[in-house]
Design an enzyme around this catalytic site. Structure first.
Site, PDB file in Angstrom:
ATOM      1  N   LYS A 144      -7.297 -46.942  -1.883  1.00  0.00           N
ATOM      2  CA  LYS A 144      -7.405 -45.499  -2.103  1.00  0.00           C
ATOM      3  C   LYS A 144      -6.088 -44.938  -2.612  1.00  0.00           C
ATOM      4  O   LYS A 144      -5.007 -45.523  -2.454  1.00  0.00           O
ATOM      5  CB  LYS A 144      -7.823 -44.770  -0.827  1.00  0.00           C
ATOM      6  N   ASP A 179      -7.042 -43.957   8.026  1.00  0.00           N
ATOM      7  CA  ASP A 179      -7.682 -44.103   6.719  1.00  0.00           C
ATOM      8  C   ASP A 179      -9.006 -44.857   6.776  1.00  0.00           C
ATOM      9  O   ASP A 179      -9.791 -44.813   5.826  1.00  0.00           O
ATOM     10  CB  ASP A 179      -6.754 -44.844   5.743  1.00  0.00           C
TER      11      ASP A 179
END
Length: 288
Positions: free
Chosen positions: A8, A134
């Site tokens: 990401k 995350d």
């Protein structure tokens, strides 16, 4: 059985406040990219979890997020099955790309199938929140607004670059410990994040790619750049090479930028090789 573990970037990342529990409330726009590791697994009947890598790691097995994810899912589900897991590691460590968290999320998806648990994304995200900030987002991937420590997610219609545009991600010859990034990072309060969030969201659950790329921001640059000048140098090189929307990702050390064509991105990548330990030319990954 195999599972892809896309990494990401953060198109926007602000630190709102420090909480009483020592964590920080954040406001961020998460975006998965089409680059990452691969996790494979075979079932075991004896309940054991084993983990092997394509190259040796410098930490004990028990501290690896993939192993932790497997053990936690095993405990949460009550399954008597185990797994032999193999991690093909490509993404760099200490890079702000969520590589380890992506591996953990991929492990949850993979073992959910392998063990025939039939848990929905929401349950896997709940389990993932116990592994790291995350992980819940990376269970599903795509595009999401995240708040709290990253566990409060609002998924939106996946963003994608314009047809000709490509993303270059490069990690300088440095790594940034998370404590370095948080030490001295300014706490802005909620206003900047709330303003960004309301302007970025066009209608309903759709975000504007043009607004998102024109208004990238990362509060951690203020605390990271003075201690890690190679990261700031990397960002300046991106700009010199013609990238737009140039930003450090997460708490560093990777930098990303958008180029108008794949050719331009590839040429920039070649120029950055002498000062990079990892780089990839790619596009956004729209999620699972």
């Amino acid at each position: 059985m195999k599972e892809y573990a896309p990494a990401k970037i953060n198109l926007f990342l602000d630190v709102i406040r420090k909480r009483e529990d020592g964590y920080h409330d954040l406001g961020t726009l998460f975006q998965t990219i089409d680059a990452g590791d691969t996790v494979s697994a075979e079932p075991r009947q004896d309940g054991r979890i084993t983990l092997c890598y394509n190259e040796p790691q410098n930490y004990p097995l028990e501290s690896d997020l993939v192993y932790k994810a497997a053990k936690l899912l095993q405990q949460e589900s009550g399954t008597t099955l185990g797994a032999d897991i193999y991690l093909n590691k490509v993404m760099p460590l200490g890079a702000g790309l969520g590589g380890g968290s992506a591996d953990a999320a991929a492990t949850l998806r993979l073992l959910n199938q392998l063990w025939k648990l039939k848990f929905k994304f929401e349950k896997l995200e709940e389990i993932g929140a116990k592994l790291g900030a995350d992980v819940p987002f990376l269970v599903r991937g795509g595009t999401a607004m995240a708040e709290g420590i990253g566990e409060k997610l609002t998924f939106v219609k996946p963003l994608q670059l314009n047809d000709e545009q490509y993303l270059l991600v490069a990690t300088p010859l440095d790594s940034v410990p998370t404590k370095d990034a948080y030490a001295g990072v300014p706490k802005s309060g909620p206003d900047r994040w709330e303003t960004y969030k309301s302007k970025c969201m066009r209608t309903g659950k759709a975000a504007s790619i043009d607004f998102a790329l024109a208004n990238t921001f990362n509060a951690f640059e203020e605390s990271v750049f003075p201690k890690h000048p190679l990261v700031e140098e990397m960002k300046n090189e991106f700009k010199r090479l013609g990238a737009t929307s140039v930003l450090m990702s997460g708490s560093g050390a990777s930098v990303f930028g958008v180029f108008e064509t794949r050719k331009q991105a590839k040429e920039a990548a070649e120029e950055l090789k002498p000062i990079s330990r990892y780089q990839v030319v790619t596009r956004f990954f729209e999620g699972f």
